[in-house]
Design a protein around this motif. Structure first.
Motif, PDB file in Angstrom:
ATOM      1  N   TYR A  43       0.812  -1.207   0.000  1.00  0.00           N
ATOM      2  CA  TYR A  43       0.000   0.000   0.000  1.00  0.00           C
ATOM      3  C   TYR A  43       0.845   1.255   0.000  1.00  0.00           C
ATOM      4  CZ  TYR A  43      -3.689  -3.268   0.858  1.00  0.00           C
ATOM      5  OH  TYR A  43      -4.545  -4.313   0.736  1.00  0.00           O
ATOM      6  N   ARG A  44       2.139   1.071   0.017  1.00  0.00           N
ATOM      7  CA  ARG A  44       2.990   2.255   0.063  1.00  0.00           C
ATOM      8  C   ARG A  44       3.315   2.698  -1.351  1.00  0.00           C
ATOM      9  NH1 ARG A  44       7.694   2.363   4.064  1.00  0.00           N
ATOM     10  NH2 ARG A  44       9.307   2.443   2.521  1.00  0.00           N
ATOM     11  N   ILE A  45       3.342   3.983  -1.537  1.00  0.00           N
ATOM     12  CA  ILE A  45       3.698   4.527  -2.846  1.00  0.00           C
ATOM     13  C   ILE A  45       5.114   5.070  -2.737  1.00  0.00           C
ATOM     14  CG2 ILE A  45       3.046   6.155  -4.631  1.00  0.00           C
ATOM     15  CD1 ILE A  45       0.307   6.389  -3.251  1.00  0.00           C
ATOM     16  N   ASP A  46       6.047   4.427  -3.397  1.00  0.00           N
ATOM     17  CA  ASP A  46       7.431   4.916  -3.378  1.00  0.00           C
ATOM     18  C   ASP A  46       7.687   5.653  -4.684  1.00  0.00           C
ATOM     19  OD1 ASP A  46       8.545   2.042  -1.575  1.00  0.00           O
ATOM     20  OD2 ASP A  46       8.472   4.124  -0.893  1.00  0.00           O
ATOM     21  N   LYS A  47       7.635   6.956  -4.627  1.00  0.00           N
ATOM     22  CA  LYS A  47       7.710   7.704  -5.875  1.00  0.00           C
ATOM     23  C   LYS A  47       9.164   7.900  -6.306  1.00  0.00           C
ATOM     24  CE  LYS A  47       3.336  10.034  -5.364  1.00  0.00           C
ATOM     25  NZ  LYS A  47       2.585  11.261  -5.588  1.00  0.00           N
ATOM     26  N   PRO A  48       9.377   7.930  -7.616  1.00  0.00           N
ATOM     27  CA  PRO A  48      10.740   8.197  -8.083  1.00  0.00           C
ATOM     28  C   PRO A  48      11.146   9.611  -7.657  1.00  0.00           C
ATOM     29  CG  PRO A  48       9.214   7.987  -9.939  1.00  0.00           C
ATOM     30  CD  PRO A  48       8.431   7.733  -8.705  1.00  0.00           C
TER      31      PRO A  48
END
Lengths: 748, 271, 168
Positions: A43-48
Motif C-alpha cells: 500500500y505504500r507509494i514509493d515515488k521516483p
C-alpha cells in the motif's frame, strides 16, 4: 563418540548430523528466514525522486493555476502539486470558460506528463529515415544544428523554403513562431486546420472583417440550434456551453448525422454536407413569413432555396424545416452554433456564410455577441524585417493558401505532400513540425511519408516519437503544457472575452524545453534581424512582459485575465480589442463582400467569385468522393468526447472510458439498423469499412442514433483517417472530412 | 502406531481448523466491533451525518469527466486493451445502460446503501458501514473472496485481477491520500472519504462549521462535473442541497424494490 | 563427527541464519543519514519549541521539516560553535536544499494527521515522540507502527475508532 565412517548408504535420520547436512539445513533455515522477512508494503507509494526544487517542505502541497491545452477551449485548471509532483488536475472555479468543471481529457493529462514513452532529450537519427535508430544529443548540439541549416538556407537566398507545420492556434507561442517566420522570410506557417475551431474561424472574418473569436451570451439564449455532433461533446465550445447552462439550460435542438451522446431536447438527423442547405432553407422561411427583420439579407446567395428544394440535399422533410424556422423565430434570441464538422465539406465556406446569415437574422443584437479582435502584445517591439525577408515573404505559399487555388484560405495543409513531391512552386528544403502529427492524423499517409522523405531536413518538436517524428532527422522534444509558460486566447468564448495564463505546475519531468524557449534560441543563434525581432531570453520573459503589469497581476491571481473594451475603467491597459457586433453597421453583409472582394489578390489574381458582382460565392451542393454504386454509405468521422488530436496513446484512461461516445477499445463502425440489415451485419460483428483510398477494420455497433446511409466512426484512434479522401473546400482550403463515401461488409 | 499417528493428525487438523474459524470470527467481530463504535467525541452536539449523492440525469451530458476524475483521485490504474475487452477495467464511477426513463447511459457510483447487502456477506469485516453512512472498504482486510461482488445488486464492486501497473514515472502522479490496491483485493467507490475527512478536519482546525456549500462538490466526481450534475451532502440535514433535491418530484432511486435503500438519488430527465 | 566439527556446525546453524536475518533487517532500517548535521539537543537547549522547525504540525497532516530558508532565519548569523554549523550557510549559498531523512514511516494505508492530534486534541509532541533533549540526531523510529497502540489511546481518550478515521 566415534562416528561410523562415511558409507554409501543413506544417512540415518535425525540423530546424526553430518557436516553436509548441517550446512544444508543452515542454508535452508537461512533461506526460509529470509523469505519470512517483512514483505514490501503493497500500500505504500514509493515515488521516483524529482530534482530538488528549493523551498518544498516534506508533505507540502500547493495548487498552481494554469490553462489546459488538450483542445482549443483552453479551460482554466488548478493543479495540486505535492512535494514537486503533480497529483491532481481540477477545473479552476474562477475561470470564466469552465467555472470549475473539467472534461475527461483535462483530468487525464497527468498520464501524459509522466508517461514512459516521452522523449527525454534531443535525438538525432543515425540510421536511415524510419529505421528507428536514434542517438541522444545535447540541446546545444541540437539547436546548433538547426540554426546552422537554417542559416545556410537563408544565405542561399531561399528562406521561403522553410515550412513550419504548427498545430497550435491562439497562443502567444504561436505568435512567437509567426514572428520568427516573418523575420526569417518564409510565408509558410501552415496550420492543421483544426476541425474544432475551423467553423469559428470562418465566421467573423467574413462577416465582420475581423479575425477573432465570437462571444455569445448563452444565458440569454432561448434556443440553441447545435449543428454537428461534436459541438456539445468535444468541440472547443463544449465545456463552455455546458458550464454556461448550469443556471438555465436553453432549449437545445441538435442537427447532425449522428445523435450526440449527450442530452438534447430534439435530434434532427441530417445528411452529411447538408448544413448549408438547411440554413438557407431556414433563412428562406424566416424571410418569406416575415418572421425577422430582414434588411440587407436579400442579397444572400441561395436565399431563395425553399425547404422542398433542399430536402434532397439535407434529407430533412420540408415540414420539419418549417417547424424549426418557427421555433427559432419564437424563441428569440436564438443561436445557431456549429462545430468544425459542419464546414468540413467541399462547400464549407458557403455553408459558413449561410449559417452566419441565419445567426444575424436571429437576433444577434439582442444576444449581445462580441468579438475579441486583435490581441495587443503591448510589450513587443516592432518586428525587424530585412530586405530578404520582406521579399521572400511575398512569394506564394507552398500550400497554395491565398492563391487562386484557394483564395480565402489561411492554411491548406493537405496540399503539402503534392506540393513537396512536385517541388512547385518551389522545393521545400526544411520542414519543422510542432504540435502536429500529420502522418497519423491527416488522410494520405503514404503521400505524407513520401513527402517527408523528399525534404532534405526535417525536424520534429513532438514530445513523442510519433509517426511524423519517426521520419525526422532531429527530434527536439517540447515540454508539455503542464511544464510551460504561455498566454492563451480560449476558443471557448466568454463574455467578455479573456486571455488565460499557462504556467509550469512542475519543472520539466525530463530534459525537454518549452517551445517558446526553442524559437528564442533559434532566433538568437541566427542573429541579425531575426535575433532582434525576438529579443527575449526565455519564454517566461515573453509572457510576463507582453502585457501591462497590472493586467499580469490580475491574471496571475485568477489564472485568466480579462480583455477589456473601451469603456472599462481598466481599459487603458486593455489586452485586446473587443468589437461589439451591435456597433457594426446593420448590413453586415457589406463587410462580407468587401472581405471576399479583397481576398485572392495575394498573387495578383482575383478570384472569379470576387469578380462576380456581389462578392459572395454561390452556394453549391456538397461533393462526395467515391462512386455511389460501389460505396453506398457516407463516412462521418466525428470527434468523441475525450478526443485528443494527437497522442491518444498517452491517455490510456480515455481509451477505457465506458461510453461508446468515448470511443473505448475497440474502434466501432456505427450504423443504422436498416443498413445493418441491408449488409447482413449484426451488432458486435467484425467488419471492414472500405473507401476508394483505404480500408479499416472495426466492430459494428448497430444503433438508431445514426442516420440511415451513414457510417459514423470516431477519430483519434488510428484507422479512420486512412479512409478519408483528401478533398477540400476550394475557397477556404478546409479538408472535407465528411466528403468520403464508403462501403461496409462483414470481415470473414 | 499408525492409528495413533492418524488420530494425532486428525485432532491436529481439527484444532487448526477450529483455530482458523475462531480467528476469522474474532477478526470479523473485532472489525465490526471497531466499526460499530460510535464516531468521534469531537462533535458531541452534531447529529450523525448520512452522506449521500444526487445525480441529475437532465444535467448530465455523459462526458465521462467524472469517471476519469475518480480514477485520478483514487489511483485506479488503466488496464489496457486486452483487459478492457474482458470488461475488467475499474470504474468506480461507471456508465451503465440507460435507465430511469433516459435514452442515454447512466452514471453510477456505489450506492452507499442504508442496508448494504455487501456488508452482510463479508467474512472478514473488510467492508462495513461507517457511522456517517459510507459503505467502506478496508483494503488490507480483504481476502478477495468476492462474495460482496455477488451480493451487490448494482455490480458496483471491482476486483483487482492483476497487479496494477504504473509504468515509467506514472507513480509520481499518484494521490498520496489514497492507498493503491494490490492484486487480489476488491475495491469500489469510497465517496472520496479522504476528502471528507480532510474537509472536516480543516473546518475543525479553522474553528468553522462545515457548511453544506463547502461539501456540495467535495468528491472528485462532483467537483469535475461541468454542468454540476452531481451534488454531495448530508441527507440527514433537511436544509442541505441534496435533501432539497431529494424532495424533487423528479427524484428516484435505482432498484428501489431491492430494499437496499441506496443513498444515491437520481433526478429523472426533465421532459 | 569430531567435537570440533560439531561445534563449528552448531555455530554455523546459529550464526548463518542470524546473519541472514540481520542482513534482511538491515535493508529495512531506514537510512540514518539526516542530510544535514543538526543537533536536537543543542536546539532544544536554546528553549526552541519543536514547532519552530516542524511547522506543519498545527495545520497539516504531516509534520514538516524545515527548508533551508527556515534554517537561515537564524543561521544567517553564526550560531554556537559547532564545527558543522557554517555548512548551513554554505548550503544556502549554493542553493542546496536539505534532504531530511524520514525515520517514522507508517504503513502506506494509514492516515495520520498531526493537525488532528496537536491542534484538535491538544496533544504534546512528547505524548508520542521520544524526549529529544538528550539526543543529537535520532537514528531509529520512535513511533510504534502497529494499530494496537493507536486504538488503545483512541479508546482511552474517546477518539474515533471508526476504520475510516485512519485508513486511506
Amino acid at each position: 563418540m566415534k562416528r561410523p565412517p562415511r558409507s554409501t548408504e543413506p544417512a540415518a535420520a535425525a540423530s546424526h548430523l553430518g557436516r553436509r547436512e548441517l550446512l544444508g539445513s543452515a542454508a535452508l533455515a537461512g533461506a526460509a528466514l529470509l523469505g519470512c522477512r517483512p514483505k514490501k508494503d503493497p500500500y505504500r507509494i514509493d515515488k521516483p525522486p524529482v530534482p530538488r526544487v528549493p523551498g518544498w517542505r516534506t508533505g507540502e502541497e500547493r495548487w498552481v493555476l494554469s490553462t489546459c491545452a488538450l483542445c482549443e477551449a483552453a479551460c482554466g485548471i488548478k493543479v495540486r502539486v505535492v512535494e514537486g509532483r503533480a497529483v491532481k488536475i481540477e477545473g479552476n472555479p474562477e475561470h470564466p470558460v469552465n467555472r470549475g468543471g473539467l472534461c475527461s481529457r483535462g483530468q487525464a493529462a497527468l498520464q501524459a506528463l509522466y508517461h514512459p514513452e516521452r522523449v527525454r532529450s534531443p535525438l538525432r537519427r543515425t540510421g536511415s529515415r524510419g529505421s528507428g535508430q536514434w542517438k541522444t544529443i545535447s540541446w546545444d548540439e541540437a539547436i546548433g544544428e538547426v540554426t546552422a541549416k537554417l542559416a545556410k538556407l537563408r544565405a542561399a537566398g531561399g528562406p521561403e523554403r522553410l515550412v513550419l507545420i504548427d498545430g497550435e492556434t491562439g497562443t502567444l507561442t504561436h505568435n512567437l513562431w509567426a514572428r520568427f517566420l516573418l523575420a526569417y522570410g518564409s510565408p509558410n506557417h501552415v496550420g492543421m486546420g483544426s476541425t474544432g475551431s475551423a467553423a469559428v474561424e470562418l465566421d467573423t472574418p467574413y462577416r465582420q472583417g475581423l479575425y477573432g473569436w465570437r462571444a455569445d451570451d448563452l444565458e440569454r439564449t432561448g434556443l440553441l440550434l447545435a449543428m454537428g455532433t461534436d459541438l456539445l461533446a468535444s468541440s472547443g465550445q463544449a465545456m463552455h456551453l455546458q458550464c454556461a447552462s448550469r443556471a438555465r439550460r436553453p432549449r437545445v435542438i441538435c442537427v447532425s448525422p449522428r445523435r450526440p451522446g449527450c442530452r438534447v431536447d430534439e435530434w434532427i438527423p441530417i445528411a452529411p454536407g447538408g448544413y448549408g442547405a438547411l440554413a438557407l432553407a431556414l433563412v428562406h422561411v424566416l424571410l418569406r413569413d416575415a418572421l425577422v427583420d430582414s434588411r440587407g439579407f436579400e442579397a444572400l446567395p441561395g436565399a431563395g432555396r425553399t425547404p422542398e428544394e433542399t430536402t434532397q440535399v439535407t434529407g430533412i422533410p420540408a415540414e420539419t424545416v418549417e417547424r424549426l424556422a418557427h421555433a427559432l423565430a419564437e424563441n428569440r434570441p436564438a443561436l445557431v452554433a456549429s462545430d468544425g464538422s459542419v464546414v468540413a465539406a467541399s462547400n464549407g465556406l458557403s455553408t459558413a456564410i449561410a449559417i452566419s446569415a441565419l445567426n444575424g437574422l436571429l437576433g444577434e443584437r439582442e444576444r449581445l455577441a462580441r468579438v475579441l479582435g486583435t490581441v495587443r502584445m503591448a510589450g513587443w517591439p516592432a518586428p525587424t524585417v530585412d530586405a530578404l525577408a520582406a521579399a521572400r515573404r511575398a512569394v506564394p505559399r507552398v500550400d497554395g493558401a491565398g492563391t487562386a487555388a484557394c483564395p480565402f484560405g489561411q492554411s491548406r495543409v493537405q496540399a503539402l505532400p503534392a506540393a513537396i513531391a512536385s517541388a512547385k512552386p518551389y522545393p521545400v528544403e526544411a520542414l519543422l513540425v510542432r504540435g502536429a502529427n500529420p502522418l497519423a492524423t491527416l488522410p494520405g499517409r503514404q503521400a505524407w511519408a513520401a513527402a517527408l522523405q523528399r525534404v532534405p531536413f526535417v525536424v520534429s518538436f513532438s514530445p513523442w516519437l510519433d509517426e511524423t517524428a519517426w521520419l525526422a532527422d532531429l527530434v527536439l522534444p517540447e515540454s508539455l503544457f503542464l511544464e510551460a509558460w504561455d498566454m492563451v486566447w480560449p476558443a471557448a468564448v466568454t463574455d467578455p472575452p479573456v486571455l488565460s495564463l499557462r504556467q509550469p505546475v512542475v519543472g520539466p519531468v525530463h530534459g525537454t524545453r518549452q517551445s517558446g524557449d526553442l524559437v528564442l534560441a533559434l532566433a538568437a543563434g541566427l542573429g541579425g534581424s531575426i535575433g532582434s525581432a525576438l529579443p527575449w531570453k526565455r519564454q517566461q520573459d515573453v509572457v510576463e512582459t507582453s502585457f501591462p503589469p497590472q493586467s499580469m497581476a490580475a491574471i496571475k491571481e485568477k489564472g485568466a485575465g480579462r480583455s477589456v473594451c473601451a469603456d472599462d475603467e481598466n481599459c487603458k491597459h486593455g489586452l485586446g480589442e473587443i468589437v461589439d457586433l451591435e456597433s457594426t453597421t446593420p448590413h453586415e453583409f457589406a463587410f462580407f463582400a468587401r472581405r471576399i472582394a479583397s481576398a485572392g489578390t495575394r498573387d495578383g489574381t482575383r478570384s472569379s467569385e470576387a469578380a462576380a458582382g456581389s462578392g459572395l460565392p454561390p452556394w453549391e451542393a456538397p461533393r462526395f468522393s467515391g462512386d455511389p454504386l460501389q460505396f453506398p454509405l457516407h463516412l462521418v468521422p466525428y470527434r468523441p468526447a475525450p478526443f485528443v488530436a494527437d497522442g491518444a496513446h498517452a491517455f490510456p484512461w480515455l481509451s477505457e472510458l465506458p461510453l461508446v461516445s468515448g470511443n473505448p477499445w475497440p474502434l466501432r463502425a456505427e450504423i443504422n439498423p436498416a443498413d445493418a440489415a441491408r449488409f447482413g451485419v449484426a451488432d458486435g460483428d467484425e467488419v471492414l469499412v472500405e473507401s476508394s483510398v483505404g480500408s479499416c477494420a472495426a466492430v459494428a455497433l448497430v444503433s438508431d442514433g445514426v442516420r440511415p446511409g451513414v457510417v459514423a466512426m470516431a477519430l483519434g484512434k488510428s484507422g479512420v483517417v486512412d479512409l478519408v479522401v483528401p478533398d477540400e473546400d476550394r475557397l477556404s482550403g478546409l479538408l472535407a472530412w465528411q466528403g468520403t463515401r464508403v462501403r461496409l461488409r462483414r470481415a470473414s | 502406531m499408525k492409528r495413533d499417528d492418524d488420530n494425532l493428525r486428525d485432532s491436529r487438523r481439527k484444532l487448526l481448523a477450529g483455530l482458523a474459524v475462531s480467528a476469522a470470527g474474532v477478526l470479523a467481530a473485532r472489525g465490526r466491533a471497531l466499526a460499530g463504535e460510535s464516531a468521534t467525541s469531537d462533535e458531541p452536539d452534531k447529529r450523525p451525518r448520512r452522506w449521500g449523492l444526487v445525480i441529475d440525469l437532465d444535467r448530465c451530458v455523459r462526458c465521462g469527466g467524472c469517471v476519469v476524475a475518480c480514477q485520478q483521485e483514487n489511483n485506479v490504474a488503466p488496464l489496457g486493451p486486452k483487459q478492457a475487452v474482458r470488461t475488467r477495467p475499474i470504474h468506480w464511477m461507471d456508465f451503465l445502460p440507460p435507465a430511469l426513463g433516459s435514452s442515454l447511459p447512466t452514471p453510477i457510483p456505489c450506492m452507499h446503501c442504508e442496508d448494504p447487502p455487501c456488508v452482510k456477506v463479508c467474512p472478514v469485516g473488510a467492508t462495513y458501514q461507517s457511522p456517517e453512512g459510507i459503505t467502506a472498504q478496508i483494503w488490507e482486510r480483504c481476502i478477495g473472496c468476492r462474495h460482496c461482488m455477488v451480493a451487490c445488486p448494482y455490480a458496483r464492486r471491482y476486483f483487482n485481477w492483476s497487479e496494477p501497473r504504473w509504468p515509467g514515472d506514472e507513480l509520481s502522479s499518484l494521490n498520496p491520500d489514497v492507498a493503491p490496491r494490490p492484486r487480489g483485493v476488491v475495491e469500489k467507490c469510497t465517496l472520496c472519504h479522504h476528502r471528507i475527512r480532510a474537509a472536516v478536519e480543516r473546518a475543525a482546525v479553522d474553528e468553522e462549521p462545515l457548511s453544506d456549500e463547502a461539501v456540495r462538490r467535495l468528491p472528485a466526481c462532483a467537483q469535475s462535473c461541468p454542468t454540476q450534475a452531481i451534488s454531495f451532502g448530508d441527507l440527514s440535514d433537511p436544509e442541505s442541497e441534496v435533501s432539497r433535491l431529494a424532495r424533487s418530484p423528479r427524484a428516484t432511486r435505482l432498484l428501489a424494490e431491492a430494499g437496499t435503500r441506496p443513498k444515491v438519488i437520481y433526478l429523472r430527465e426533465d421532459t | 563427527m569430531s567435537h570440533a566439527r560439531r561445534s563449528i556446525g552448531t555455530v554455523l546453524v546459529i550464526a548463518v541464519p542470524a546473519l541472514l536475518i540481520a542482513l534482511g533487517m538491515a535493508r529495512h532500517t531506514p537510512a540514518a543519514s539526516m542530510g544535514q548535521a543538526m543537533s536536537h539537543k543543542r536546539h532544544l537547549a536554546k528553549e526552541m519549541k519543536c514547532r519552530a522547525c516542524h511547522q506543519g504540525v498545527e495545520g497539516q497532516a504531516l509534520a514538516s521539516f524545515p527548508t533551508l530558508a527556515d534554517c537561515m532565519d537564524c543561521h544567517k548569523m553564526p550560531q554556537g560553535n559547532d564545527p558543522a554549523e557554517p555548512s548551513v550557510r554554505a548550503r544556502a549559498a549554493r542553493g542546496d536544499e536539505i534532504s531530511w531523512g524520514r525515520l517514522n514511516r507508517l504503513a502506506g494505508h494509514v492516515y495520520f494527521s498531526h493537525a488532528a492530534h496537536v491542534t484538535l486534541a491538544s496533544m504534546k509532541c512528547e505524548d508520542c515522540h521520544q524526549d529529544m533533549t538528550a539526543i543529537d540526531q535520532p537514528t531509529a523510529p520512535d513511533i510504534r507502527p502497529d494499530m494496537d497502540g493507536c486504538v488503545a489511546c483512541h479508546r482511552e481518550k474517546h477518539a474515533s475508532v471508526d476504520c475510516l478515521a485512519c485508513h486511506k
